[in-house]
Design a protein around this motif. Structure first.
Motif, short mmCIF file in Angstrom:
data_model
loop_
_atom_site.label_atom_id
_atom_site.label_comp_id
_atom_site.label_asym_id
_atom_site.label_seq_id
_atom_site.Cartn_x
_atom_site.Cartn_y
_atom_site.Cartn_z
N GLN A 27 0.85 -1.19 0.00
CA GLN A 27 0.00 0.00 0.00
C GLN A 27 0.88 1.23 0.00
O GLN A 27 2.02 1.19 0.45
N PHE A 28 0.31 2.35 -0.48
CA PHE A 28 1.02 3.62 -0.43
C PHE A 28 0.15 4.66 0.26
O PHE A 28 -1.07 4.52 0.35
N ALA A 29 0.78 5.72 0.74
CA ALA A 29 0.07 6.85 1.33
C ALA A 29 0.85 8.11 1.04
O ALA A 29 2.08 8.09 0.95
N LEU A 30 0.13 9.22 0.89
CA LEU A 30 0.79 10.51 0.77
C LEU A 30 1.33 10.87 2.15
O LEU A 30 0.58 10.93 3.12
N LYS A 31 2.63 11.09 2.25
CA LYS A 31 3.27 11.39 3.52
C LYS A 31 3.65 12.86 3.63
O LYS A 31 3.48 13.49 4.65
N ASP A 32 4.21 13.43 2.54
CA ASP A 32 4.74 14.79 2.56
C ASP A 32 4.13 15.64 1.46
O ASP A 32 3.83 15.15 0.37
N SER A 88 -11.46 8.18 -3.05
CA SER A 88 -12.88 8.31 -3.42
C SER A 88 -13.74 7.19 -2.85
O SER A 88 -14.91 7.40 -2.55
N GLN A 89 -13.16 5.98 -2.69
CA GLN A 89 -13.96 4.88 -2.15
C GLN A 89 -14.33 5.09 -0.68
O GLN A 89 -15.28 4.50 -0.20
N GLU A 90 -13.54 5.89 0.04
CA GLU A 90 -13.81 6.15 1.46
C GLU A 90 -13.68 7.65 1.74
O GLU A 90 -12.76 8.08 2.42
N PRO A 91 -14.59 8.47 1.22
CA PRO A 91 -14.45 9.92 1.35
C PRO A 91 -14.53 10.44 2.78
O PRO A 91 -14.05 11.54 3.06
N ALA A 92 -15.09 9.65 3.69
CA ALA A 92 -15.17 10.11 5.09
C ALA A 92 -13.84 9.90 5.83
O ALA A 92 -13.63 10.46 6.89
N LYS A 93 -12.97 9.10 5.26
CA LYS A 93 -11.68 8.81 5.90
C LYS A 93 -10.64 9.77 5.31
O LYS A 93 -10.16 9.57 4.20
N THR A 94 -10.31 10.82 6.07
CA THR A 94 -9.42 11.86 5.56
C THR A 94 -8.30 12.16 6.55
O THR A 94 -8.38 11.84 7.73
N GLU A 135 0.30 7.89 12.30
CA GLU A 135 -0.98 7.33 12.74
C GLU A 135 -2.18 7.89 11.97
O GLU A 135 -3.29 7.36 12.05
N ALA A 136 -1.98 8.97 11.20
CA ALA A 136 -3.08 9.59 10.46
C ALA A 136 -3.01 9.33 8.95
O ALA A 136 -3.87 9.80 8.21
#
Length: 192
Positions: free
Chosen positions: A77-82, A107-113, A141-142
């Motif tokens: 998995q990837f995530a935007l970090k910076d 977009s699949q989980e718009p409430a999770k930000t 953690e976010a």
């Protein structure tokens, strides 16, 4: 020495698009060539201002990037970090604050930000004119992680907003004579 990225294939970028009053269609220069290293792009129409001659709508400006991705090596998995931004800030007087908001979601989980907020207050009575570089980092953690199959649409909303406690102070954030507003994104990876 092998990096974590040498052990898998990153997702395929199916398409990119941008929306918002700071990046009308056709005004954003972006290439996905270096997306998984550091995705950089220019926003030539991105500008906000505040002052007696401006209206409320001009005090905040945003650009949201939409990255449509396909599958990659299963199990990562990837995530935007910076997030890095650069623009030109001009302020005439004290009492103005420029605040940057960066919000990330799929977009699949718009409430999770995840949202980062940075403020730059004006404390000088005389004029301020400078290139403003900001860097925000989403805490571990976010982080908003991609689905394990790495498919979907990643949305990153970049917004700048002016607020003021003074009536006659004017301020501007946007492009200068020699440069556009720019954004750069940096990633982190993990096993599912």
């Amino acid at each position: 020495m092998l990096s974590i990225r040498d052990t898998f294939t990153p997702p395929t970028v199916l398409s990119t698009s941008f929306s918002g009053n700071g990046c009308p269609q056709g005004t954003t220069e972006a290439s996905t060539a270096g997306l998984w290293d550091h995705f950089s792009f220019k926003l030539s129409s991105f500008k906000a201002k505040i002052g007696p001659s401006s209206n409320v709508a001009e005090r905040t400006v945003n650009c949201q990037g939409h990255i449509n991705i396909g599958g990659s090596t299963t199990g990562w998995q990837f995530a935007l970090k910076d997030h890095w931004s650069r623009g030109y800030l001009e302020v005439d007087g004290a009492g103005v604050t420029l605040t940057q908001y960066v919000t990330v979601y799929f977009s699949q989980e718009p409430a999770k930000t995840a949202t980062t907020v940075q403020s730059v207050p004006s404390t000088e009575d005389s004029g301020l004119s400078k290139e403003l570089r900001l860097h925000s980092s989403i805490p571990e953690e976010a982080l908003i992680w991609s689905p394990c199959d790495n498919s979907g649409i990643l949305n990153v909303n970049f917004r700048m907003a002016f607020t003021s406690t003074a009536r006659n102070v004017t301020a501007y954030y946007g492009a200068s004579k020699n440069s556009s507003v720019t954004e750069q994104w940096g990633w982190t990876w993990r096993r599912c």
